[in-house]
Scaffold this motif. Sequence first.
Motif, PDB file in Angstrom:
ATOM      1  N   UNK A   1      56.967  44.723  32.563  1.00  0.00           N
ATOM      2  CA  UNK A   1      56.391  45.504  33.948  1.00  0.00           C
ATOM      3  C   UNK A   1      54.906  45.373  33.590  1.00  0.00           C
ATOM      4  N   UNK A   2      54.173  45.408  32.352  1.00  0.00           N
ATOM      5  CA  UNK A   2      52.939  45.519  32.194  1.00  0.00           C
ATOM      6  C   UNK A   2      52.386  44.060  32.313  1.00  0.00           C
ATOM      7  N   UNK A   3      53.083  43.108  32.098  1.00  0.00           N
ATOM      8  CA  UNK A   3      52.556  41.687  32.380  1.00  0.00           C
ATOM      9  C   UNK A   3      52.740  41.544  33.920  1.00  0.00           C
ATOM     10  N   UNK A   4      53.725  42.031  34.491  1.00  0.00           N
ATOM     11  CA  UNK A   4      53.770  41.717  36.004  1.00  0.00           C
ATOM     12  C   UNK A   4      52.592  42.394  36.661  1.00  0.00           C
ATOM     13  N   UNK A   5      52.220  43.506  36.283  1.00  0.00           N
ATOM     14  CA  UNK A   5      51.354  44.351  36.802  1.00  0.00           C
ATOM     15  C   UNK A   5      49.876  43.776  36.477  1.00  0.00           C
ATOM     16  N   UNK A   6      49.740  43.068  35.263  1.00  0.00           N
ATOM     17  CA  UNK A   6      48.250  42.534  34.989  1.00  0.00           C
ATOM     18  C   UNK A   6      48.180  41.312  35.820  1.00  0.00           C
ATOM     19  N   UNK A   7      49.400  40.678  35.927  1.00  0.00           N
ATOM     20  CA  UNK A   7      49.326  39.248  36.842  1.00  0.00           C
ATOM     21  C   UNK A   7      48.932  39.609  38.089  1.00  0.00           C
ATOM     22  N   UNK A   8      49.545  40.776  38.854  1.00  0.00           N
ATOM     23  CA  UNK A   8      49.365  40.939  40.060  1.00  0.00           C
ATOM     24  C   UNK A   8      47.841  41.558  40.405  1.00  0.00           C
ATOM     25  N   UNK A   9      47.498  42.310  39.329  1.00  0.00           N
ATOM     26  CA  UNK A   9      46.033  42.591  39.320  1.00  0.00           C
ATOM     27  C   UNK A   9      45.079  41.565  39.342  1.00  0.00           C
ATOM     28  N   UNK A  10      45.269  40.592  38.563  1.00  0.00           N
ATOM     29  CA  UNK A  10      44.295  39.433  38.429  1.00  0.00           C
ATOM     30  C   UNK A  10      44.454  38.732  39.846  1.00  0.00           C
ATOM     31  N   UNK A  11      45.697  38.419  40.055  1.00  0.00           N
ATOM     32  CA  UNK A  11      45.665  37.593  41.679  1.00  0.00           C
ATOM     33  C   UNK A  11      45.009  38.344  42.635  1.00  0.00           C
ATOM     34  N   UNK A  12      45.216  39.876  42.631  1.00  0.00           N
ATOM     35  CA  UNK A  12      44.340  40.411  43.803  1.00  0.00           C
ATOM     36  C   UNK A  12      42.871  40.419  43.541  1.00  0.00           C
ATOM     37  N   UNK A  13      42.611  40.264  42.354  1.00  0.00           N
ATOM     38  CA  UNK A  13      40.883  40.135  42.034  1.00  0.00           C
ATOM     39  C   UNK A  13      40.590  38.923  42.395  1.00  0.00           C
ATOM     40  N   UNK A  14      41.536  37.705  42.098  1.00  0.00           N
ATOM     41  CA  UNK A  14      41.001  36.367  42.508  1.00  0.00           C
ATOM     42  C   UNK A  14      40.727  36.376  43.864  1.00  0.00           C
ATOM     43  N   UNK A  15      41.825  36.859  44.756  1.00  0.00           N
ATOM     44  CA  UNK A  15      41.900  37.014  46.152  1.00  0.00           C
ATOM     45  C   UNK A  15      40.587  37.483  46.670  1.00  0.00           C
ATOM     46  N   UNK A  16      40.175  38.675  45.890  1.00  0.00           N
ATOM     47  CA  UNK A  16      39.125  39.498  46.455  1.00  0.00           C
ATOM     48  C   UNK A  16      37.633  38.477  46.315  1.00  0.00           C
ATOM     49  N   UNK A  17      37.642  37.886  45.161  1.00  0.00           N
ATOM     50  CA  UNK A  17      36.649  37.012  44.657  1.00  0.00           C
ATOM     51  C   UNK A  17      36.472  35.597  45.586  1.00  0.00           C
ATOM     52  N   UNK A  18      37.431  35.206  46.015  1.00  0.00           N
ATOM     53  CA  UNK A  18      37.589  34.038  46.524  1.00  0.00           C
ATOM     54  C   UNK A  18      37.485  34.290  48.329  1.00  0.00           C
ATOM     55  N   UNK A  19      37.380  35.713  48.792  1.00  0.00           N
ATOM     56  CA  UNK A  19      36.900  35.923  49.915  1.00  0.00           C
ATOM     57  C   UNK A  19      38.485  36.104  50.914  1.00  0.00           C
ATOM     58  N   UNK A  20      39.527  35.711  50.192  1.00  0.00           N
ATOM     59  CA  UNK A  20      40.804  35.537  51.263  1.00  0.00           C
ATOM     60  C   UNK A  20      41.397  36.905  51.241  1.00  0.00           C
ATOM     61  N   UNK A  21      40.933  37.791  50.792  1.00  0.00           N
ATOM     62  CA  UNK A  21      41.427  39.129  50.703  1.00  0.00           C
ATOM     63  C   UNK A  21      40.358  40.275  50.855  1.00  0.00           C
ATOM     64  N   UNK A  22      40.182  41.267  51.571  1.00  0.00           N
ATOM     65  CA  UNK A  22      39.096  41.981  51.721  1.00  0.00           C
ATOM     66  C   UNK A  22      40.016  43.375  51.634  1.00  0.00           C
TER      67      UNK A  22
END
Length: 109
Positions: A1-22
């Motif tokens: 669960x920790x690895x899953x949560x970390x991966x999801x958090x990183x994916x969300x941060x990458x989306x924020x950084x790229x502008x595809x998620x706000x």
Amino acid sequence: QVVFALNQTLLQQESLRSGSFQIPYTTEDLIKRYNCGDLSSIIFNHDTSQVPNFINATLPAHERITAQEIDSYFRQELIYKRNERMGRRVKDLLEEYPDKSFFFAFGAG
């Protein structure tokens, strides 16, 4: 669960950084609504609170179950149990010092 949560958090941060998620609101929005007493606003809603939310419709079924378990855990630990602890502390202070004045400020999660 920790690895899953970390991966999801990183994916969300990458989306924020790229502008595809706000994020649908800013810190300014939170302050304005709070100051206006608009605590029932969608900004303070369970689904948009700043507690991490890993539930995503694009996840496979088994990962969605993991996401729901993590989401429930975070809400229980970071909101409900925190509120109970703060409530007990406030009550204890008020009972221990009945002649004193206090000012308590609480975050919105």
